[in-house]
Motif scaffolding. Structure first.
Motif, mmCIF file in Angstrom:
data_model
loop_
_atom_site.group_PDB
_atom_site.id
_atom_site.type_symbol
_atom_site.label_atom_id
_atom_site.label_comp_id
_atom_site.label_asym_id
_atom_site.label_seq_id
_atom_site.Cartn_x
_atom_site.Cartn_y
_atom_site.Cartn_z
ATOM 1 N N LEU A 85 0.135 0.159 10.179
ATOM 2 C CA LEU A 85 0.282 -0.268 8.791
ATOM 3 C C LEU A 85 1.694 -0.002 8.276
ATOM 4 O O LEU A 85 2.228 -0.778 7.473
ATOM 5 C CB LEU A 85 -0.738 0.460 7.909
ATOM 6 N N ILE A 86 2.301 1.088 8.733
ATOM 7 C CA ILE A 86 3.670 1.393 8.327
ATOM 8 C C ILE A 86 4.645 0.428 8.994
ATOM 9 O O ILE A 86 5.536 -0.147 8.349
ATOM 10 C CB ILE A 86 4.018 2.853 8.681
ATOM 11 N N ASN A 95 4.781 1.918 0.295
ATOM 12 C CA ASN A 95 4.867 2.925 -0.765
ATOM 13 C C ASN A 95 5.662 2.473 -1.978
ATOM 14 O O ASN A 95 6.141 3.294 -2.756
ATOM 15 C CB ASN A 95 5.463 4.227 -0.193
ATOM 16 N N ILE A 143 1.959 -0.779 4.542
ATOM 17 C CA ILE A 143 2.260 0.438 3.781
ATOM 18 C C ILE A 143 3.765 0.483 3.579
ATOM 19 O O ILE A 143 4.531 0.671 4.535
ATOM 20 C CB ILE A 143 1.783 1.703 4.516
ATOM 21 N N VAL A 202 -2.320 5.216 11.075
ATOM 22 C CA VAL A 202 -1.455 4.735 9.982
ATOM 23 C C VAL A 202 -0.213 4.025 10.516
ATOM 24 O O VAL A 202 0.427 3.259 9.785
ATOM 25 C CB VAL A 202 -1.025 5.881 9.046
ATOM 26 N N LEU A 244 0.836 -1.192 0.000
ATOM 27 C CA LEU A 244 0.000 0.000 0.000
ATOM 28 C C LEU A 244 0.878 1.251 0.000
ATOM 29 O O LEU A 244 2.014 1.244 0.498
ATOM 30 C CB LEU A 244 -0.900 0.017 1.232
ATOM 31 N N GLY A 245 0.328 2.329 -0.554
ATOM 32 C CA GLY A 245 0.964 3.631 -0.472
ATOM 33 C C GLY A 245 0.116 4.567 0.358
ATOM 34 O O GLY A 245 -1.033 4.274 0.684
ATOM 35 N N LEU A 246 0.686 5.719 0.706
ATOM 36 C CA LEU A 246 -0.043 6.714 1.487
ATOM 37 C C LEU A 246 0.259 8.100 0.935
ATOM 38 O O LEU A 246 1.421 8.535 0.899
ATOM 39 C CB LEU A 246 0.353 6.636 2.962
ATOM 40 N N CYS A 262 5.730 8.020 2.607
ATOM 41 C CA CYS A 262 4.380 8.519 2.856
ATOM 42 C C CYS A 262 4.386 10.035 2.708
ATOM 43 O O CYS A 262 5.353 10.701 3.100
ATOM 44 C CB CYS A 262 3.927 8.162 4.273
#
Length: 418
Positions: A240-241, A248, A246, A237, A226-228, A258
Motif C-alpha cells: 500500500l505504501i 498520509n 498510503i 502495509v 490513506l494514512g497509517l 506513517c
C-alpha cells in the motif's frame, strides 16, 4: 558500551527481587532471553517484565519460570501458553497506561535488556522495530544491556539512543524475530472484503497482526490518500505504501509519514524499514494517546476480537475459559476512533470458533469486556456487517443476530427477546 563476556555472572550479581524488563515485540533480544532462562536458577527471584514476544520465550518454560516472577502486559505468541498455565501473571492495562506506570514509579526497572542496531557515526544506536514503552523505562536509568545486531534496521522517529547509555553489550548471533505472512482461508477473505467496504478514501488506518488484518490491508489497494497510524505494522502495509495508496496526505499529525510503535515482518520488510524516513516509530505514549487519536480525523480502527455480545461489547482476551490475550491497544484505538471526527471503530471476527463451532456472537461474554458497546461502530463477520452506533438495544441485537452463523441465529434471537 563494555563487552559482556559472562551474562550469568551479571544476572547472579543482581539484588534479590530485581526487576528486569525485556525489549518487546519482535525486538526481544533472543540471546539475552536464552541467557536469562539458563541462569534463572542462580538468581534471587527477580521480576521479569515482557511484552509480546513473538517467538519462543525460553524464560517462560516451566523450569526457568519456577525461579522467576514473570509478568506481561501483552502475551503475544511467546507467552500465551505460560499465561494460560499460570507461569506468567497478567498486567491488564491498555498500552496507553503502561508508560505512566513507569513515569510514576509504580514499576521501576533495575535492568533493561535491549536489541539495537550498531552505532552510527554520531555514536547512536537505534531501537529498531520496537519503541513502545522503552523510553519510559530508559528514563529510570536502569542498567542497560544490549545485543547489537547488524540486521536490526536503523528506523526513524524517536528511536535513537546514545551508545554511551548502554552499560554492557554483546553481539547478536541471529536476526531479529521474523513474522511470516499469515495463511488465510475463504472465511478470512470474506470478512476482509466486508471490512474493506467500510473504509473510505483518506481514512487513517490502524490494524493489528494476523491473517485477517493482513487480508483487510490487502483489500484496500483501490483506495487513495490513506494514512497509517498504528500500534504495530507488518509486511502487509508495504504494497500500500509502495503503490501510493498510503501517502498520509490526509493526516494532520505528521502528514506524509506513517507512524507506529513497533513492526514485525520478514527480513526483507526490516530492510525496507532501514533508514526509511516515511515510516516513523514512536512511543506508545504518543501512538496510543487519547488526545492524539481523538484529534485524528478519519481514524479507522480495525481490530479482531474473540466474542461479541448482543449489545456490541467484545471480549478479545479469553476463549473457552483459557486466557489468550490482554487488552493491548484495542481499547485505546477503539475509543480514539469513536471520538475522532469521521472516525470509525470496526471489530472483525469469524462467526464461529473452536472445534464445536460455537457461536462467536453470544448472549453473554465468557470473559472480560475488552471494549464496551459505545466504543464500537461496526461488527463484521463473514455473513455481513452489523451497524451498531446510534441504534436502540433491540436494533443492535437484531443487527448482530443477522451476522451470526445461521445455525445459531434462532437461539440468539430468543436470547435477545428474553
Amino acid at each position: 558500551m563494555k563487552p559482556l563476556q559472562d551474562p550469568g555472572a551479571l544476572f547472579a550479581s543482581l539484588p534479590a527481587g530485581a526487576t528486569i524488563v525485556l525489549h518487546s515485540g519482535f525486538a526481544e533480544p533472543r540471546g539475552l532471553a536464552r541467557a536469562l532462562a539458563q541462569h534463572a536458577g542462580a538468581m534471587r527471584r527477580p521480576r521479569v517484565v515482557a511484552m509480546m514476544p513473538m517467538g519462543h520465550a525460553p524464560y517462560a518454560d516451566p523450569e526457568p519460570a519456577s525461579h522467576l516472577e514473570l509478568y506481561t502486559f501483552f502475551p503475544g505468541k511467546g507467552l500465551r501458553a505460560a499465561l494460560d498455565a499460570g507461569r506468567a501473571r497478567a498486567l491488564r492495562h491498555p498500552l496507553s497506561a503502561i508508560p505512566p506506570l513507569f513515569d510514576a514509579g509504580e514499576w521501576r526497572a533495575d535492568v533493561l535488556l535491549l536489541q539495537v542496531s550498531p552505532p552510527d557515526a554520531t555514536g547512536h544506536v537505534s531501537l529498531g522495530v520496537s519503541v513502545d514503552y522503552m523510553r519510559a523505562v530508559l528514563a529510570q536509568r536502569p542498567l542497560v544491556v544490549a545485543e547489537v545486531n547488524p540486521r536490526m534496521p536503523r528506523t526513524t522517529g524517536d528511536t535513537l539512543l546514545a551508545a554511551s547509555a548502554i552499560d554492557w553489550c554483546m553481539d547478536a548471533t541471529e536476526p531479529p524475530q521474523d513474522l511470516a505472512p499469515a495463511a488465510a482461508d475463504a472465511v478470512d477473505e470474506q470478512i476482509a472484503r466486508n471490512v474493506a467496504g467500510l473504509v473510505r478514501d483518506g481514512a487513517v488506518l490502524q490494524a493489528g497482526i494476523g491473517a485477517l488484518p493482513d487480508r483487510v490491508l490487502g483489500s484496500l489497494g483501490h483506495l487513495r490518500h490513506l494514512g497509517l497510524h498504528s500500534g504495530v505494522i507488518t509486511s502487509a502495509v508495504r504494497p500500500l505504501i509502495e503503490s501510493g495508496a498510503i501517502d498520509n496526505s490526509s493526516k494532520r499529525l505528521k502528514p506524509g509519514v506513517c507512524v507506529t510503535a513497533m513492526a514485525g515482518g520478514t527480513q526483507a520488510f526490516y530492510d525496507f524499514l532501514h533508514r526509511n524516513a516515511a515510516i516513523e516509530f514512536h512511543p506508545c505514549s504518543l501512538t496510543h494517546d487519547a488526545r492524539v487519536l481523538a484529534a485524528m480525523d478519519g481514524l479507522c480502527a480495525i481490530n479482531s476480537v474473540l466474542q461479541v455480545d448482543l449489545q456490541g461489547s467484545a471480549n478479545a482476551e479469553t476463549a473457552g475459559g483459557r486466557r489468550i490475550s490482554l487488552p493491548g491497544g484495542l481499547p485505546d484505538f477503539a475509543t480514539g476512533a469513536r471520538r475522532a471526527r469521521g472516525g470509525v471503530s470496526i471489530l472483525a471476527l469469524r462467526s464461529t470458533a473452536g472445534r464445536a463451532a460455537a457461536s462467536s456472537i453470544v448472549a453473554r461474554l465468557d470473559g472480560p469486556a475488552t471494549v464496551v458497546a459505545d466504543q464500537v461502530d461496526f461488527v463484521v463477520t463473514e455473513h455481513g456487517v452489523a451497524a451498531l452506533h446510534g441504534g436502540t438495544a433491540a436494533a443492535r441485537a437484531a443487527a448482530l443476530v443477522a451476522v451470526a452463523h445461521p445455525a445459531h441465529r434462532d437461539a440468539l434471537a430468543r436470547a435477545a427477546h428474553a
